[in-house]
Design a protein around this motif. Sequence first.
Motif, PDB file in Angstrom:
ATOM      1  N   ILE A  64       0.853  -1.194   0.000  1.00 11.57           N
ATOM      2  CA  ILE A  64       0.000   0.000   0.000  1.00 11.57           C
ATOM      3  C   ILE A  64       0.885   1.239   0.000  1.00 11.57           C
ATOM      4  O   ILE A  64       1.731   1.411   0.885  1.00 11.57           O
ATOM      5  CB  ILE A  64      -0.925   0.034   1.239  1.00 11.57           C
ATOM      6  N   ASN A  65       0.699   2.074  -0.971  1.00  8.36           N
ATOM      7  CA  ASN A  65       1.475   3.310  -1.073  1.00  8.36           C
ATOM      8  C   ASN A  65       0.502   4.488  -1.062  1.00  8.36           C
ATOM      9  O   ASN A  65      -0.291   4.651  -1.984  1.00  8.36           O
ATOM     10  CB  ASN A  65       2.294   3.298  -2.366  1.00  8.36           C
ATOM     11  N   THR A  66       0.523   5.267   0.005  1.00 11.63           N
ATOM     12  CA  THR A  66      -0.373   6.410   0.150  1.00 11.63           C
ATOM     13  C   THR A  66       0.456   7.676   0.307  1.00 11.63           C
ATOM     14  O   THR A  66       1.674   7.611   0.507  1.00 11.63           O
ATOM     15  CB  THR A  66      -1.272   6.250   1.393  1.00 11.63           C
ATOM     16  N   PRO A  67      -0.183   8.853   0.251  1.00  7.13           N
ATOM     17  CA  PRO A  67       0.564  10.092   0.495  1.00  7.13           C
ATOM     18  C   PRO A  67       1.157  10.172   1.893  1.00  7.13           C
ATOM     19  O   PRO A  67       2.039  10.981   2.149  1.00  7.13           O
ATOM     20  CB  PRO A  67      -0.493  11.181   0.292  1.00  7.13           C
ATOM     21  N   TRP A  68       0.663   9.314   2.819  1.00  3.65           N
ATOM     22  CA  TRP A  68       1.105   9.409   4.211  1.00  3.65           C
ATOM     23  C   TRP A  68       2.179   8.398   4.551  1.00  3.65           C
ATOM     24  O   TRP A  68       3.033   8.657   5.389  1.00  3.65           O
ATOM     25  CB  TRP A  68      -0.100   9.246   5.150  1.00  3.65           C
ATOM     26  N   MET A  69       2.144   7.222   3.918  1.00  2.00           N
ATOM     27  CA  MET A  69       3.160   6.223   4.209  1.00  2.00           C
ATOM     28  C   MET A  69       3.069   5.064   3.213  1.00  2.00           C
ATOM     29  O   MET A  69       2.098   4.933   2.468  1.00  2.00           O
ATOM     30  CB  MET A  69       3.009   5.705   5.643  1.00  2.00           C
ATOM     31  N   GLU A  70       4.112   4.246   3.246  1.00  2.00           N
ATOM     32  CA  GLU A  70       4.161   3.054   2.400  1.00  2.00           C
ATOM     33  C   GLU A  70       4.284   1.838   3.313  1.00  2.00           C
ATOM     34  O   GLU A  70       5.152   1.798   4.188  1.00  2.00           O
ATOM     35  CB  GLU A  70       5.357   3.130   1.459  1.00  2.00           C
ATOM     36  N   VAL A  71       3.388   0.849   3.143  1.00  2.00           N
ATOM     37  CA  VAL A  71       3.399  -0.304   4.038  1.00  2.00           C
ATOM     38  C   VAL A  71       3.180  -1.590   3.263  1.00  2.00           C
ATOM     39  O   VAL A  71       2.663  -1.590   2.142  1.00  2.00           O
ATOM     40  CB  VAL A  71       2.299  -0.199   5.126  1.00  2.00           C
ATOM     41  N   HIS A  72       3.582  -2.694   3.901  1.00  2.00           N
ATOM     42  CA  HIS A  72       3.236  -4.037   3.454  1.00  2.00           C
ATOM     43  C   HIS A  72       2.406  -4.652   4.579  1.00  2.00           C
ATOM     44  O   HIS A  72       2.905  -4.791   5.705  1.00  2.00           O
ATOM     45  CB  HIS A  72       4.489  -4.881   3.188  1.00  2.00           C
ATOM     46  N   CYS A  73       1.181  -4.982   4.308  1.00  2.00           N
ATOM     47  CA  CYS A  73       0.298  -5.377   5.401  1.00  2.00           C
ATOM     48  C   CYS A  73      -0.648  -6.507   4.996  1.00  2.00           C
ATOM     49  O   CYS A  73      -0.749  -6.879   3.827  1.00  2.00           O
ATOM     50  CB  CYS A  73      -0.513  -4.171   5.878  1.00  2.00           C
ATOM     51  N   MET A  74      -1.350  -7.044   6.001  1.00  2.00           N
ATOM     52  CA  MET A  74      -2.385  -8.049   5.797  1.00  2.00           C
ATOM     53  C   MET A  74      -3.738  -7.382   5.994  1.00  2.00           C
ATOM     54  O   MET A  74      -3.904  -6.528   6.863  1.00  2.00           O
ATOM     55  CB  MET A  74      -2.232  -9.185   6.820  1.00  2.00           C
ATOM     56  N   PHE A  75      -4.722  -7.779   5.184  1.00  2.00           N
ATOM     57  CA  PHE A  75      -6.077  -7.287   5.348  1.00  2.00           C
ATOM     58  C   PHE A  75      -6.916  -8.323   6.096  1.00  2.00           C
ATOM     59  O   PHE A  75      -6.653  -9.534   6.012  1.00  2.00           O
ATOM     60  CB  PHE A  75      -6.717  -7.005   3.992  1.00  2.00           C
ATOM     61  N   PRO A  76      -7.963  -7.879   6.799  1.00  2.00           N
ATOM     62  CA  PRO A  76      -8.842  -8.840   7.474  1.00  2.00           C
ATOM     63  C   PRO A  76      -9.373  -9.920   6.542  1.00  2.00           C
ATOM     64  O   PRO A  76      -9.423 -11.104   6.912  1.00  2.00           O
ATOM     65  CB  PRO A  76      -9.976  -7.953   8.011  1.00  2.00           C
ATOM     66  N   SER A  77      -9.750  -9.534   5.334  1.00  2.00           N
ATOM     67  CA  SER A  77     -10.353 -10.508   4.416  1.00  2.00           C
ATOM     68  C   SER A  77      -9.378 -11.583   3.949  1.00  2.00           C
ATOM     69  O   SER A  77      -9.799 -12.612   3.420  1.00  2.00           O
ATOM     70  CB  SER A  77     -10.951  -9.779   3.207  1.00  2.00           C
ATOM     71  N   ASP A  78      -8.079 -11.375   4.150  1.00  4.06           N
ATOM     72  CA  ASP A  78      -7.108 -12.423   3.824  1.00  4.06           C
ATOM     73  C   ASP A  78      -7.383 -13.688   4.636  1.00  4.06           C
ATOM     74  O   ASP A  78      -7.095 -14.801   4.185  1.00  4.06           O
ATOM     75  CB  ASP A  78      -5.684 -11.945   4.111  1.00  4.06           C
ATOM     76  N   LEU A  79      -7.942 -13.515   5.830  1.00  7.69           N
ATOM     77  CA  LEU A  79      -8.213 -14.658   6.700  1.00  7.69           C
ATOM     78  C   LEU A  79      -9.286 -15.578   6.134  1.00  7.69           C
ATOM     79  O   LEU A  79      -9.351 -16.757   6.487  1.00  7.69           O
ATOM     80  CB  LEU A  79      -8.622 -14.171   8.093  1.00  7.69           C
TER      81      LEU A  79
END
Length: 222
Positions: free
Chosen positions: A185-200
């Motif tokens: 996820i790359n936004t104007p505020w930060m860049e992250v690598h994350c898991m979403f709830p729906s991945d479960l």
Amino acid sequence: MQDIVCLDGNIRRIFTFLLCALAIACGGDSDNKAGTLLPSSLHLQAGDVVMRMGNSVASHAVTALDRQGEYSHTGIVVDSCGVAMVVHAVPDEPDYDGDPDRVKMETPEEFFSTARAKSGEILRPTDSVAGAAAAKTAMEAYRRHTLFDHHYDDQDTTLMYCTELVVHAYRRAGVELMGKERHHINTPWMEVHCMFPSDLLRSPFLKSVCKIQSTSEKAPTP
């Protein structure tokens, strides 16, 4: 991960103001009228993973980023002195003035309050022993007053976001709910690598036992 990543204070206040204005304009219900989506007949057990789709603008932003996502937030059911409770890592839901964003515990009815949720789902572990062990780890995170991870970094478990808490709890119980894949996820505020709830939802170790929906969201019967 109920709210979208790291909005600074000014932007967060703008979003809150717009959300309140929208609720007033649409004649939204107040919290005093809120009920719960959770069926009274449903029996929850330790280790159940609870999913909800929130009503807020931020909740919809999460599912907009997760294009295949149905849910914006998740938690895990624990046994608190014989009572089923939900432990979840959540921002912007303080219990009192000055309450920091943190891992908190509340009743399942509160978790599925119609003021916060418009749909949800209960996922049950295929291994109930691992589920009970995962619930104990989640309870430990709550008792440590673990703060919410606004950087969405699941490599650091001193802070936690919602999906990270569930995955970490099961990992400690010897179950990997999902692989190492992460969303970039790359936004104007930060860049992250994350898991979403729906991945479960795609985990082979969890099975859906109940889907719930508000009556206003249900399609009319022909």
